[in-house]
Design an enzyme around this catalytic site. Structure first.
Site, PDB file in Angstrom:
ATOM      1  N   HIS A  52      -5.442  25.230  -7.069  1.00  0.00           N
ATOM      2  CA  HIS A  52      -5.038  25.572  -5.695  1.00  0.00           C
ATOM      3  C   HIS A  52      -4.995  24.396  -4.716  1.00  0.00           C
ATOM      4  O   HIS A  52      -4.128  24.380  -3.839  1.00  0.00           O
ATOM      5  CB  HIS A  52      -5.838  26.770  -5.145  1.00  0.00           C
ATOM      6  CG  HIS A  52      -7.210  26.448  -4.664  1.00  0.00           C
ATOM      7  ND1 HIS A  52      -8.308  26.474  -5.468  1.00  0.00           N
ATOM      8  CD2 HIS A  52      -7.671  26.089  -3.436  1.00  0.00           C
ATOM      9  CE1 HIS A  52      -9.387  26.154  -4.777  1.00  0.00           C
ATOM     10  NE2 HIS A  52      -9.023  25.907  -3.541  1.00  0.00           N
ATOM     11  N   LYS A 107      -3.951  29.034  -2.717  1.00  0.00           N
ATOM     12  CA  LYS A 107      -4.367  30.254  -3.442  1.00  0.00           C
ATOM     13  C   LYS A 107      -3.245  31.278  -3.500  1.00  0.00           C
ATOM     14  O   LYS A 107      -3.332  32.257  -4.246  1.00  0.00           O
ATOM     15  CB  LYS A 107      -5.617  30.857  -2.788  1.00  0.00           C
ATOM     16  CG  LYS A 107      -6.866  30.048  -3.100  1.00  0.00           C
ATOM     17  CD  LYS A 107      -8.128  30.735  -2.632  1.00  0.00           C
ATOM     18  CE  LYS A 107      -9.347  29.890  -2.974  1.00  0.00           C
ATOM     19  NZ  LYS A 107     -10.562  30.402  -2.315  1.00  0.00           N
ATOM     20  N   HIS A 167     -10.185  18.855  -0.842  1.00  0.00           N
ATOM     21  CA  HIS A 167     -11.412  19.524  -0.396  1.00  0.00           C
ATOM     22  C   HIS A 167     -12.339  19.907  -1.548  1.00  0.00           C
ATOM     23  O   HIS A 167     -13.467  20.339  -1.310  1.00  0.00           O
ATOM     24  CB  HIS A 167     -11.109  20.715   0.537  1.00  0.00           C
ATOM     25  CG  HIS A 167     -10.552  21.943  -0.127  1.00  0.00           C
ATOM     26  ND1 HIS A 167      -9.213  22.098  -0.408  1.00  0.00           N
ATOM     27  CD2 HIS A 167     -11.154  23.090  -0.539  1.00  0.00           C
ATOM     28  CE1 HIS A 167      -9.005  23.284  -0.961  1.00  0.00           C
ATOM     29  NE2 HIS A 167     -10.176  23.911  -1.058  1.00  0.00           N
ATOM     30  N   HIS A 168     -11.879  19.757  -2.796  1.00  0.00           N
ATOM     31  CA  HIS A 168     -12.787  19.994  -3.932  1.00  0.00           C
ATOM     32  C   HIS A 168     -13.128  18.717  -4.687  1.00  0.00           C
ATOM     33  O   HIS A 168     -13.645  18.763  -5.801  1.00  0.00           O
ATOM     34  CB  HIS A 168     -12.191  21.028  -4.896  1.00  0.00           C
ATOM     35  CG  HIS A 168     -12.264  22.439  -4.357  1.00  0.00           C
ATOM     36  ND1 HIS A 168     -13.453  23.116  -4.207  1.00  0.00           N
ATOM     37  CD2 HIS A 168     -11.297  23.273  -3.899  1.00  0.00           C
ATOM     38  CE1 HIS A 168     -13.213  24.322  -3.705  1.00  0.00           C
ATOM     39  NE2 HIS A 168     -11.905  24.435  -3.495  1.00  0.00           N
ATOM     40  N   ASP A 220      -6.931  26.424   1.918  1.00  0.00           N
ATOM     41  CA  ASP A 220      -6.833  27.258   0.714  1.00  0.00           C
ATOM     42  C   ASP A 220      -5.458  27.899   0.542  1.00  0.00           C
ATOM     43  O   ASP A 220      -5.312  28.849  -0.244  1.00  0.00           O
ATOM     44  CB  ASP A 220      -7.903  28.368   0.764  1.00  0.00           C
ATOM     45  CG  ASP A 220      -9.203  27.915   0.087  1.00  0.00           C
ATOM     46  OD1 ASP A 220      -9.175  26.906  -0.649  1.00  0.00           O
ATOM     47  OD2 ASP A 220     -10.243  28.574   0.308  1.00  0.00           O
ATOM     48  N   ASP A 251     -16.314  23.906   3.830  1.00  0.00           N
ATOM     49  CA  ASP A 251     -15.877  24.920   2.874  1.00  0.00           C
ATOM     50  C   ASP A 251     -17.088  25.470   2.116  1.00  0.00           C
ATOM     51  O   ASP A 251     -17.296  26.688   2.022  1.00  0.00           O
ATOM     52  CB  ASP A 251     -14.881  24.252   1.908  1.00  0.00           C
ATOM     53  CG  ASP A 251     -14.335  25.201   0.857  1.00  0.00           C
ATOM     54  OD1 ASP A 251     -14.269  26.411   1.132  1.00  0.00           O
ATOM     55  OD2 ASP A 251     -13.985  24.728  -0.243  1.00  0.00           O
TER      56      ASP A 251
HETATM   57 FE   LIG Z   1     -10.716  25.811  -1.975  1.00  0.00          FE
END
Ligand SMILES: [Fe+2]
Length: 337
Positions: free
Chosen positions: A235, A210, A259-260, A207, A288
């Site tokens: 992000h 971010k 990761h998304h 992350d 996550d």
């Molecule tokens: Fe994330």
């Protein structure tokens, strides 16, 4: 005669003497007694291998032709294959030019011809001990350097993670937790130690993008508007951009960028589908989501672990890689959380 300084240097050193003839082993042992080193004797190559596995040998002194089919040259090859770098001295009645060339190419220090004089043997052994010392100094300094680099590297990673956490306490805790889950899942699916460490780093840094998201969005208690969500969705790509400047982090960058992504192809930033999503991204997606669900957020309370597990199961194949879901849910620490 050996002087006191040399004797001190040799204290505790061990030499392996390999010869099928007991008389020769006895003569060598008697000659070496002046050095006050430990002498281990072996009557065959098989016995020598056994000794090399059990003892810390500093120098090997070996005959060439021995009964049983295996020669001193075979022992030398075996040592180098096993990364045993101890200096090697060959002692022989006859050695062919080919064997000499081969032996020298494998780093043999000396070839001594029988019959040999005591002085000859002692000099060869003393110079080999000096080589052995410089090898171990070199190896130790490399190991120290590697350890130091690893410590510095991990400190830098933790520094990055702390930089995200300084803005948002949740993300620091969450990143540590994702790193722990990613290690468990990687181990569960049989990744090697290097990839497990990569998963840990990827978890800590996933992350990091971010940093580019304004606090008004990051800390917002209400649901995000569509345009705010667009900023937030940036992000993973931002993380890949930041980490892109670090060499040798390819798998970490894959994890952070993807990761998304969703297994059915409806995720972001690249809309990748199934196995085309890099493994580290698929691993982090599950870790996550699970960590986010079991943690209290400004806009909702924590979800119970059994409900979070159920949610992961329900989204197997749509959001998450189904094989990884099965592996994740079978990890004892997760199943009993
Ligand atoms: Fe994330």
């Amino acid at each position: 005669m050996i002087n006191a300084v040399e004797k001190r240097r040799l204290k505790g050193k061990t030499i392996l003497v390999v010869d099928d003839e007991e008389a020769v082993r006895k003569v060598i042992k008697a000659y070496l007694s002046e050095l006050e080193v430990n002498v281990v004797c072996a009557e065959s190559v098989a016995r020598a291998r056994y000794c090399l596995k059990g003892f810390n040998i500093d120098v090997i002194l070996s005959d060439i032709a021995m009964p049983g089919g295996e020669t001193g040259i075979d022992l030398l090859s075996w040592c180098r294959r096993e990364h045993i770098l101890a200096p090697f001295i060959l002692v022989s009645g006859y050695i062919s030019p080919d064997d000499v060339r081969f032996a020298l190419s494998r780093g043999v220090q000396h070839v001594i011809h029988k019959p040999f004089k005591k002085r000859q043997l002692i000099e060869a052994v003393l110079s080999s001990f000096a080589v052995s010392d410089s090898y171990s100094n070199l190896v130790n300094s490399y190991i120290k350097e590697i350890e130091l680099n690893q410590q510095l590297f991990m400190a830098a990673i933790d520094g990055f993670a702390a930089a995200i956490g300084a803005r948002d306490g949740y993300t620091l805790h969450h990143s540590e937790q994702v790193a722990d889950f990613a290690v468990l899942l990687s181990r569960r699916i049989g990744l090697d130690e290097k990839n497990i460490q990569t998963a840990r780093i990827a978890g800590k840094l996933h992350d990091i993008g971010k940093i580019g998201v304004p606090e008004s969005i990051l800390m917002k208690k209400e649901l995000l508007t569509a345009s705010e969500f667009d900023v937030m969705k940036n992000h993973p790509a931002k993380a890949a951009e930041i980490l892109g400047s670090l060499p040798s982090l390819a798998a970490v960058i894959d994890g952070a960028r993807h990761h998304h992504e969703r297994f059915d192809g409806s995720g972001y930033p690249d809309g990748l589908k199934g196995d085309s999503i890099p493994l580290m991204g698929r691993i982090l997606a599950i870790c996550d989501a699970f960590s986010a669900m079991i943690t209290e957020r400004p806009y909702r309370p924590a979800i119970l672990p059994e409900n979070a597990r159920e949610e992961i199961r329900l989204n197997s194949s749509t959001q998450f890689d189904p094989q990884l879901v099965n592996a994740f849910l079978s990890i004892p620490e997760i199943a009993e959380a």
